[in-house]
Motif scaffolding. Structure first.
Motif, PDB file in Angstrom:
ATOM      1  N   LEU A  78      24.496  13.210 114.480  1.00  0.00           N
ATOM      2  CA  LEU A  78      23.793  14.306 113.824  1.00  0.00           C
ATOM      3  C   LEU A  78      24.712  15.512 113.663  1.00  0.00           C
ATOM      4  O   LEU A  78      24.678  16.196 112.634  1.00  0.00           O
ATOM      5  N   GLN A  79      25.523  15.757 114.673  1.00  0.00           N
ATOM      6  CA  GLN A  79      26.473  16.868 114.611  1.00  0.00           C
ATOM      7  C   GLN A  79      27.422  16.695 113.422  1.00  0.00           C
ATOM      8  O   GLN A  79      27.710  17.645 112.704  1.00  0.00           O
ATOM      9  N   GLU A  80      27.882  15.475 113.212  1.00  0.00           N
ATOM     10  CA  GLU A  80      28.775  15.194 112.081  1.00  0.00           C
ATOM     11  C   GLU A  80      28.066  15.484 110.749  1.00  0.00           C
ATOM     12  O   GLU A  80      28.645  16.086 109.842  1.00  0.00           O
ATOM     13  N   LEU A  81      26.812  15.081 110.655  1.00  0.00           N
ATOM     14  CA  LEU A  81      26.040  15.341 109.439  1.00  0.00           C
ATOM     15  C   LEU A  81      25.770  16.832 109.258  1.00  0.00           C
ATOM     16  O   LEU A  81      25.865  17.357 108.147  1.00  0.00           O
ATOM     17  N   ILE A  82      25.439  17.519 110.339  1.00  0.00           N
ATOM     18  CA  ILE A  82      25.210  18.961 110.280  1.00  0.00           C
ATOM     19  C   ILE A  82      26.478  19.666 109.811  1.00  0.00           C
ATOM     20  O   ILE A  82      26.441  20.524 108.930  1.00  0.00           O
ATOM     21  N   THR A  83      27.606  19.292 110.391  1.00  0.00           N
ATOM     22  CA  THR A  83      28.884  19.896 110.031  1.00  0.00           C
ATOM     23  C   THR A  83      29.185  19.690 108.554  1.00  0.00           C
ATOM     24  O   THR A  83      29.695  20.592 107.888  1.00  0.00           O
ATOM     25  N   ARG A  93      19.069   4.979 107.726  1.00  0.00           N
ATOM     26  CA  ARG A  93      20.010   5.744 106.903  1.00  0.00           C
ATOM     27  C   ARG A  93      19.725   7.229 107.045  1.00  0.00           C
ATOM     28  O   ARG A  93      18.560   7.652 107.047  1.00  0.00           O
ATOM     29  N   PHE A  94      20.781   7.994 107.151  1.00  0.00           N
ATOM     30  CA  PHE A  94      20.712   9.446 107.195  1.00  0.00           C
ATOM     31  C   PHE A  94      21.579   9.975 106.066  1.00  0.00           C
ATOM     32  O   PHE A  94      22.659   9.435 105.816  1.00  0.00           O
ATOM     33  N   LYS A  95      21.114  11.014 105.411  1.00  0.00           N
ATOM     34  CA  LYS A  95      21.866  11.553 104.284  1.00  0.00           C
ATOM     35  C   LYS A  95      21.692  13.063 104.230  1.00  0.00           C
ATOM     36  O   LYS A  95      20.600  13.580 104.457  1.00  0.00           O
ATOM     37  N   THR A  96      22.779  13.746 103.927  1.00  0.00           N
ATOM     38  CA  THR A  96      22.717  15.186 103.694  1.00  0.00           C
ATOM     39  C   THR A  96      23.017  15.438 102.224  1.00  0.00           C
ATOM     40  O   THR A  96      23.833  14.756 101.619  1.00  0.00           O
ATOM     41  N   THR A  97      22.313  16.396 101.673  1.00  0.00           N
ATOM     42  CA  THR A  97      22.537  16.820 100.297  1.00  0.00           C
ATOM     43  C   THR A  97      22.405  18.335 100.252  1.00  0.00           C
ATOM     44  O   THR A  97      22.078  18.964 101.268  1.00  0.00           O
ATOM     45  N   PHE A 138      17.185  14.372 107.654  1.00  0.00           N
ATOM     46  CA  PHE A 138      18.282  13.575 107.112  1.00  0.00           C
ATOM     47  C   PHE A 138      17.808  12.159 106.744  1.00  0.00           C
ATOM     48  O   PHE A 138      18.253  11.581 105.763  1.00  0.00           O
ATOM     49  N   ALA A 139      16.889  11.591 107.541  1.00  0.00           N
ATOM     50  CA  ALA A 139      16.341  10.268 107.217  1.00  0.00           C
ATOM     51  C   ALA A 139      15.466  10.353 105.971  1.00  0.00           C
ATOM     52  O   ALA A 139      15.524   9.479 105.094  1.00  0.00           O
ATOM     53  N   LYS A 140      14.658  11.389 105.881  1.00  0.00           N
ATOM     54  CA  LYS A 140      13.774  11.583 104.722  1.00  0.00           C
ATOM     55  C   LYS A 140      14.594  11.811 103.454  1.00  0.00           C
ATOM     56  O   LYS A 140      14.215  11.363 102.375  1.00  0.00           O
ATOM     57  N   THR A 141      15.718  12.491 103.585  1.00  0.00           N
ATOM     58  CA  THR A 141      16.596  12.705 102.442  1.00  0.00           C
ATOM     59  C   THR A 141      17.150  11.369 101.942  1.00  0.00           C
ATOM     60  O   THR A 141      17.283  11.158 100.738  1.00  0.00           O
ATOM     61  N   ALA A 142      17.432  10.464 102.860  1.00  0.00           N
ATOM     62  CA  ALA A 142      17.966   9.154 102.497  1.00  0.00           C
ATOM     63  C   ALA A 142      16.879   8.201 101.987  1.00  0.00           C
ATOM     64  O   ALA A 142      17.147   7.329 101.173  1.00  0.00           O
ATOM     65  N   ASP A 143      15.649   8.373 102.475  1.00  0.00           N
ATOM     66  CA  ASP A 143      14.566   7.453 102.134  1.00  0.00           C
ATOM     67  C   ASP A 143      13.271   8.234 101.984  1.00  0.00           C
ATOM     68  O   ASP A 143      12.648   8.629 102.970  1.00  0.00           O
ATOM     69  N   LYS A 144      12.848   8.446 100.760  1.00  0.00           N
ATOM     70  CA  LYS A 144      11.647   9.245 100.465  1.00  0.00           C
ATOM     71  C   LYS A 144      10.369   8.626 101.029  1.00  0.00           C
ATOM     72  O   LYS A 144       9.350   9.292 101.129  1.00  0.00           O
ATOM     73  N   LYS A 158      25.132   8.149 106.299  1.00  0.00           N
ATOM     74  CA  LYS A 158      25.518   7.388 107.482  1.00  0.00           C
ATOM     75  C   LYS A 158      24.343   6.502 107.883  1.00  0.00           C
ATOM     76  O   LYS A 158      23.193   6.924 107.803  1.00  0.00           O
ATOM     77  N   THR A 159      24.650   5.281 108.321  1.00  0.00           N
ATOM     78  CA  THR A 159      23.608   4.384 108.828  1.00  0.00           C
ATOM     79  C   THR A 159      23.826   4.219 110.328  1.00  0.00           C
ATOM     80  O   THR A 159      24.936   3.947 110.778  1.00  0.00           O
ATOM     81  N   ILE A 160      22.746   4.406 111.081  1.00  0.00           N
ATOM     82  CA  ILE A 160      22.796   4.338 112.542  1.00  0.00           C
ATOM     83  C   ILE A 160      21.713   3.370 113.002  1.00  0.00           C
ATOM     84  O   ILE A 160      20.598   3.381 112.475  1.00  0.00           O
ATOM     85  N   VAL A 161      22.039   2.538 113.975  1.00  0.00           N
ATOM     86  CA  VAL A 161      21.051   1.615 114.536  1.00  0.00           C
ATOM     87  C   VAL A 161      20.317   2.331 115.669  1.00  0.00           C
ATOM     88  O   VAL A 161      20.922   2.800 116.625  1.00  0.00           O
ATOM     89  N   ILE A 162      18.996   2.406 115.507  1.00  0.00           N
ATOM     90  CA  ILE A 162      18.132   3.030 116.509  1.00  0.00           C
ATOM     91  C   ILE A 162      17.037   2.029 116.833  1.00  0.00           C
ATOM     92  O   ILE A 162      16.300   1.605 115.937  1.00  0.00           O
TER      93      ILE A 162
END
Length: 116
Positions: free
Chosen positions: A103-108, A13-17, A73-79, A3-7
């Motif tokens: 974040l809740q959606e990504l955690i879920t 970018r946030f990513k779960t693996t 989640f950000a580190k997972t998306a961008d090393k 997921k990409t979120i504007v902050i």
């Protein structure tokens, strides 16, 4: 899930693996799933903008978890993401309350199975 979120006017970018929970433990020395289980109810946090919101609605919620998991989640998306504090300091604002639903959606997504 990604997921990409504007902050603070930056696209993040946030990513779960499968490695997200292990990355969380390696970085913070805490079990991801145990910390998720300690969150009594993420629903409380979605009421913050409601007229009925009372400060005691979020009493006992450890917001550090959300900063930590956002970084994981950000580190997972961008090393190339720097350490947690340097990363957070790179934003003029980091509205963690507004980010919690994403974040809740990504955690879920890390907790659910797609097995049928």
């Amino acid at each position: 899930m990604e997921k990409t979120i504007v902050i603070s006017d930056k696209e993040v970018r946030f990513k779960t693996t499968g490695g997200s929970a292990i990355r969380y433990k390696a970085q913070f020395g805490r079990d991801f799933f145990a910390d998720v289980a300690k969150l009594s109810s993420l629903e409380k946090l979605t009421k913050i903008d409601d007229e009925d919101f009372k400060p005691e609605d979020i009493e006992g919620v450890d917001f550090t978890f959300f900063y930590n998991i956002a970084w994981v989640f950000a580190k997972t998306a961008d090393k190339d993401i720097p350490d947690l504090l340097s990363w957070l300091d790179s934003f003029d604002e980091f509205p963690i309350i507004e980010l919690i639903p994403d974040l809740q959606e990504l955690i879920t997504s890390t907790l659910k199975t797609k097995k049928k």
